[in-house]
Design an enzyme around this catalytic site. Structure first.
Site, PDB file in Angstrom:
ATOM      1  N   ARG A 103     -43.419   9.913 173.472  1.00 45.45           N
ATOM      2  CA  ARG A 103     -42.000   9.536 173.322  1.00 45.45           C
ATOM      3  C   ARG A 103     -41.248  10.430 172.343  1.00 45.45           C
ATOM      4  O   ARG A 103     -40.262   9.996 171.728  1.00 45.45           O
ATOM      5  CB  ARG A 103     -41.863   8.074 172.909  1.00 45.45           C
ATOM      6  CG  ARG A 103     -42.402   7.106 173.950  1.00 45.45           C
ATOM      7  CD  ARG A 103     -41.881   5.688 173.763  1.00 45.45           C
ATOM      8  NE  ARG A 103     -42.528   4.791 174.706  1.00 45.45           N
ATOM      9  CZ  ARG A 103     -43.622   4.081 174.450  1.00 45.45           C
ATOM     10  NH1 ARG A 103     -44.188   4.165 173.279  1.00 45.45           N
ATOM     11  NH2 ARG A 103     -44.136   3.293 175.366  1.00 45.45           N
TER      12      ARG A 103
ATOM     13  N   LYS B  68     -30.614  20.785 174.494  1.00 46.78           N
ATOM     14  CA  LYS B  68     -30.778  20.615 175.934  1.00 46.78           C
ATOM     15  C   LYS B  68     -32.151  21.157 176.356  1.00 46.78           C
ATOM     16  O   LYS B  68     -32.474  22.305 176.080  1.00 46.78           O
ATOM     17  CB  LYS B  68     -29.664  21.350 176.686  1.00 46.78           C
ATOM     18  CG  LYS B  68     -28.334  20.609 176.613  1.00 46.78           C
ATOM     19  CD  LYS B  68     -27.187  21.420 177.174  1.00 46.78           C
ATOM     20  CE  LYS B  68     -27.187  21.461 178.680  1.00 46.78           C
ATOM     21  NZ  LYS B  68     -25.924  22.082 179.190  1.00 46.78           N
TER      22      LYS B  68
ATOM     23  N   GLU C 129     -22.554  35.861 176.215  1.00 48.44           N
ATOM     24  CA  GLU C 129     -22.381  34.532 175.610  1.00 48.44           C
ATOM     25  C   GLU C 129     -21.759  34.651 174.225  1.00 48.44           C
ATOM     26  O   GLU C 129     -20.949  33.818 173.812  1.00 48.44           O
ATOM     27  CB  GLU C 129     -23.724  33.802 175.516  1.00 48.44           C
ATOM     28  CG  GLU C 129     -24.442  33.583 176.846  1.00 48.44           C
ATOM     29  CD  GLU C 129     -23.852  32.447 177.679  1.00 48.44           C
ATOM     30  OE1 GLU C 129     -23.021  31.675 177.155  1.00 48.44           O
ATOM     31  OE2 GLU C 129     -24.222  32.336 178.860  1.00 48.44           O
TER      32      GLU C 129
ATOM     33  N   LYS D 161     -21.351  27.503 167.962  1.00 47.59           N
ATOM     34  CA  LYS D 161     -22.001  26.574 168.885  1.00 47.59           C
ATOM     35  C   LYS D 161     -22.344  25.274 168.158  1.00 47.59           C
ATOM     36  O   LYS D 161     -22.196  24.182 168.709  1.00 47.59           O
ATOM     37  CB  LYS D 161     -23.253  27.195 169.496  1.00 47.59           C
ATOM     38  CG  LYS D 161     -24.061  26.188 170.305  1.00 47.59           C
ATOM     39  CD  LYS D 161     -24.554  26.652 171.642  1.00 47.59           C
ATOM     40  CE  LYS D 161     -25.033  25.454 172.456  1.00 47.59           C
ATOM     41  NZ  LYS D 161     -25.821  25.781 173.610  1.00 47.59           N
TER      42      LYS D 161
ATOM     43  N   GLU E 186     -22.867  16.165 175.282  1.00 48.59           N
ATOM     44  CA  GLU E 186     -22.144  16.861 176.329  1.00 48.59           C
ATOM     45  C   GLU E 186     -21.248  15.954 177.158  1.00 48.59           C
ATOM     46  O   GLU E 186     -21.378  15.858 178.373  1.00 48.59           O
ATOM     47  CB  GLU E 186     -23.158  17.520 177.268  1.00 48.59           C
ATOM     48  CG  GLU E 186     -22.582  18.725 177.953  1.00 48.59           C
ATOM     49  CD  GLU E 186     -23.683  19.537 178.627  1.00 48.59           C
ATOM     50  OE1 GLU E 186     -24.525  18.952 179.274  1.00 48.59           O
ATOM     51  OE2 GLU E 186     -23.651  20.758 178.478  1.00 48.59           O
TER      52      GLU E 186
ATOM     53  N   ARG F 203     -17.975  19.759 174.846  1.00 44.01           N
ATOM     54  CA  ARG F 203     -19.001  20.774 175.052  1.00 44.01           C
ATOM     55  C   ARG F 203     -18.749  21.601 176.313  1.00 44.01           C
ATOM     56  O   ARG F 203     -19.306  22.676 176.475  1.00 44.01           O
ATOM     57  CB  ARG F 203     -20.376  20.092 175.098  1.00 44.01           C
ATOM     58  CG  ARG F 203     -21.495  20.983 174.643  1.00 44.01           C
ATOM     59  CD  ARG F 203     -22.673  20.160 174.174  1.00 44.01           C
ATOM     60  NE  ARG F 203     -23.923  20.885 174.263  1.00 44.01           N
ATOM     61  CZ  ARG F 203     -25.087  20.378 173.871  1.00 44.01           C
ATOM     62  NH1 ARG F 203     -25.153  19.157 173.383  1.00 44.01           N
ATOM     63  NH2 ARG F 203     -26.184  21.094 173.971  1.00 44.01           N
TER      64      ARG F 203
ATOM     65  N   ASN G 294     -18.551  26.251 178.840  1.00 42.44           N
ATOM     66  CA  ASN G 294     -18.633  26.688 180.234  1.00 42.44           C
ATOM     67  C   ASN G 294     -17.649  27.808 180.553  1.00 42.44           C
ATOM     68  O   ASN G 294     -17.565  28.243 181.704  1.00 42.44           O
ATOM     69  CB  ASN G 294     -18.367  25.511 181.186  1.00 42.44           C
ATOM     70  CG  ASN G 294     -19.609  24.668 181.368  1.00 42.44           C
ATOM     71  OD1 ASN G 294     -20.709  25.199 181.368  1.00 42.44           O
ATOM     72  ND2 ASN G 294     -19.418  23.369 181.514  1.00 42.44           N
TER      73      ASN G 294
ATOM     74  N   HIS H 131     -18.425  30.464 182.978  1.00 40.46           N
ATOM     75  CA  HIS H 131     -19.591  29.995 183.722  1.00 40.46           C
ATOM     76  C   HIS H 131     -19.223  29.375 185.060  1.00 40.46           C
ATOM     77  O   HIS H 131     -20.058  29.308 185.951  1.00 40.46           O
ATOM     78  CB  HIS H 131     -20.380  28.988 182.895  1.00 40.46           C
ATOM     79  CG  HIS H 131     -21.194  29.633 181.807  1.00 40.46           C
ATOM     80  ND1 HIS H 131     -20.614  30.351 180.785  1.00 40.46           N
ATOM     81  CD2 HIS H 131     -22.539  29.706 181.597  1.00 40.46           C
ATOM     82  CE1 HIS H 131     -21.571  30.813 179.981  1.00 40.46           C
ATOM     83  NE2 HIS H 131     -22.733  30.440 180.453  1.00 40.46           N
TER      84      HIS H 131
ATOM     85  N   HIS I  63     -21.334  31.045 187.651  1.00 38.75           N
ATOM     86  CA  HIS I  63     -22.342  30.365 188.465  1.00 38.75           C
ATOM     87  C   HIS I  63     -22.088  30.587 189.952  1.00 38.75           C
ATOM     88  O   HIS I  63     -23.022  30.774 190.734  1.00 38.75           O
ATOM     89  CB  HIS I  63     -22.344  28.857 188.182  1.00 38.75           C
ATOM     90  CG  HIS I  63     -23.052  28.488 186.925  1.00 38.75           C
ATOM     91  ND1 HIS I  63     -22.698  27.388 186.178  1.00 38.75           N
ATOM     92  CD2 HIS I  63     -24.087  29.063 186.270  1.00 38.75           C
ATOM     93  CE1 HIS I  63     -23.487  27.304 185.113  1.00 38.75           C
ATOM     94  NE2 HIS I  63     -24.335  28.304 185.146  1.00 38.75           N
TER      95      HIS I  63
ATOM     96  N   HIS J 122     -27.873  36.503 184.472  1.00 41.19           N
ATOM     97  CA  HIS J 122     -26.966  35.415 184.139  1.00 41.19           C
ATOM     98  C   HIS J 122     -25.795  35.939 183.309  1.00 41.19           C
ATOM     99  O   HIS J 122     -24.632  35.627 183.579  1.00 41.19           O
ATOM    100  CB  HIS J 122     -27.719  34.317 183.389  1.00 41.19           C
ATOM    101  CG  HIS J 122     -26.852  33.188 182.925  1.00 41.19           C
ATOM    102  ND1 HIS J 122     -26.210  32.339 183.805  1.00 41.19           N
ATOM    103  CD2 HIS J 122     -26.493  32.782 181.682  1.00 41.19           C
ATOM    104  CE1 HIS J 122     -25.501  31.459 183.116  1.00 41.19           C
ATOM    105  NE2 HIS J 122     -25.656  31.696 181.831  1.00 41.19           N
TER     106      HIS J 122
END
Lengths: 360, 360
Positions: free
Chosen positions: B121, B143, B185, B227, B237, B241, B245, B248, B252, B265
């Site tokens: 856990r 994340k 980034e 960040k 998020e 947040r 993006n 992105h 993407h 990327h």
């Protein structure tokens, strides 16, 4: 219906307790502002017995419900089942706003809770436990897990539910032995946390035996309130939450020493409570009356208080393998009197062995 | 060494940035009071290239380190690998006080973070990312995830690390294309969050090209600070947040429309930034200078700003499949000027299509 709040800041939720609350699942989810899709996770038996009112209430509140079936009992808690369940969530188009409704015993709650905790990094889950054990124990506190072939509950997460719905009516059809097993946890809460609650139980024997709706609502809500207080003070199980292990240290060892076959979990806990009560007396921490009241209440609801089903040596050896053991010694939660507890780290092996021998 | 704090109440941690900080992993873990066992998770290439100083510093600080090898790249992020890694943790006797040290690129960090989040856990993890992209992006914010055969990052958890250690020296051996990808980034953070930081980047071109240690320390620490501010305000998020993006959304879509093979990327994000900069101009939200500065900086570090590798229609179609899309329309993060952002929900399809067509 009694509402018990669990206050955990942004992760707060409420527990609804009463007769017929299965029909509240839909309205409760609507109240929480969840997205339109939901997955109802249950096994075939529970789904057939109790699924209909839950489905109807969800549909009535405007939710689209996908049914996800898992195997009965501990077999649900495998990685293979989790994988199938994640597939089902994706196949049914569940997104971050969707909710998992876990309808069933502790295993279903654990598996559904874990898959919800890890789907898209965590979506909501409503716990709707259908056994007394899961109602008063597993459904509150956010512990979720699946088993590893070599260790129960090894893979898991803390993931608080968005709501818990406890229907006392589902308990009417619970097999007697399972029902009693749940009472062991109820009694445990009274012993270590609240003398008034313990006295309430002593005075509710008739209602408990008859599974009377009002008695069950009062008893279950009281038990949830006590567990909620512990969880509120120790959400991630660092220290205080160990109090809930009362009866479980010896109980787990008895389960292990008897191959997890002879006793239900609650029966083993009952034997564990009896053993730990006697142990506190032997160590001079508790008086005879404190021990007698515990043993008397357990017996009165039909739980075993002697006859470990294994030699004292075998149980002692299993104790040494406890996860909390250091150098073969485990810390014990003991009850100096009804409603109080104390963590004792240096219990002599001889005292444990003699106590176990006395219980036979 | 620059220390960047990430303030998340009981889940707070710090980011160490500097040359040679791999040797700080052991002392940092000791400072945190972690248990004696640790697992060092990395792939064969990174483990061979950068494992030694980490192992030595952990051993020097008194930790027992088990090595856990995972496949290189995205192949690490499968359920089968996660299962092997959990087995290894159990086999090496990791308990609740143990720590996972994730040494590698974003995939290793994701997999190691997810297995740590779900072992017993949740046990501690120290992120030690070895690519610029992972250093300025994935390692902060908690994340973690593995992939589902039909959806990237579908199974995961938010699990903040206990510390993040960024060594600028490991970037010296990074292939040029991967290094540039990370800069996309870095530039993104400046555009939407901080005009001064963007100006620092404009003034650091020589140092960035030479991968000068001091320049990298200052630039990476600044990026982490930005960040961290976002994560502190929106840990799980929900809204803010999404600012991260920027670039992105189109990025993407470009990756998807080109089969995830043509661009890294970061290159796709660079194209996305260029597209979204021009889109803001077309919508009358940004002036020509704001667009020009973004395009100029991207080009200056060798990143692509035109040539999408797919037809505008194909990119538009991929945009409609974005997770954030509603009725085929996605919300865009746009930059009205350097250092500011705005979420725009109702961007006309024609404006997007024309912008994409202009970029070729």
């Amino acid at each position: 219906v009694i509402v018990v709040p669990v206050n955990l800041g942004p992760r707060s939720y409420r527990v609804l307790v009463g007769a017929g609350t299965l029909a509240q699942v839909g309205p409760e989810l609507a109240r929480l502002g969840a997205g339109r899709r939901a997955a109802l996770v249950s096994d075939a038996v529970v789904g057939a017995a109790h699924g209909e009112p839950v489905r109807a209430s969800l549909a009535g509140a405007g939710f689209e419900v996908a049914e996800v079936r898992v195997p009965e009992g501990e077999a649900a808690k495998t990685l293979a089942t989790a994988e199938r369940v994640w597939d089902a969530y994706l196949g049914h188009g569940l997104d971050r706003t969707s909710t998992v409704v876990a309808l069933g015993g502790g295993a279903v709650g654990d598996l559904a809770g874990f898959t919800a905790a890890t789907y898209m990094r965590g979506i909501g889950v409503i716990q709707v436990p259908t056994t007394l054990l899961a109602q008063v124990d597993a459904s509150i506190g956010g512990k979720t897990a699946i088993d590893h072939p070599r260790a129960k509950n090894l893979i898991g997460a803390f993931h608080q539910p968005r709501a818990v719905v406890l229907d006392t009516q589902v308990l009417r059809t619970l097999p007697e032995r399972q029902y009693r097993s749940g009472l062991a946890e109820v009694i445990k809460h009274g012993i270590v946390l609240d003398a008034d609650y313990f006295a309430l139980l002593e005075g509710s024997l008739g209602g408990l035996r008859a599974r009377d709706g009002e008695t069950l609502t009062r008893v279950i809500a009281g038990s949830c309130r006590l567990k909620a207080q512990v969880v509120e003070q120790d959400e991630r199980e660092s220290e205080l939450r160990h109090v809930l292990n009362y009866g479980h240290t010896v109980g787990h060892a008895v389960e292990a020493a008897t191959g997890f076959a002879r006793f239900t979990h609650g029966e083993a806990v009952s034997l564990g409570i009896a053993a730990e009560a006697h142990l506190a007396r032997r160590l001079g921490l508790a008086g005879p009356d404190t021990v007698a009241r515990q043993v008397r209440l357990l017996e009165a609801v039909g739980l075993p208080v002697r006859g470990l089903g294994a030699s004292p040596e075998a149980v002692l050896e299993a104790l040494g393998r406890d996860k909390k053991a250091r150098d073969g010694r485990v810390p014990f939660v003991l009850a100096p009197e009804i409603g109080r507890f104390r963590l004792v780290f240096d219990v002599p092996r001889a005292a444990v062995l003699e106590t176990l021998a006395d219980l036979g």
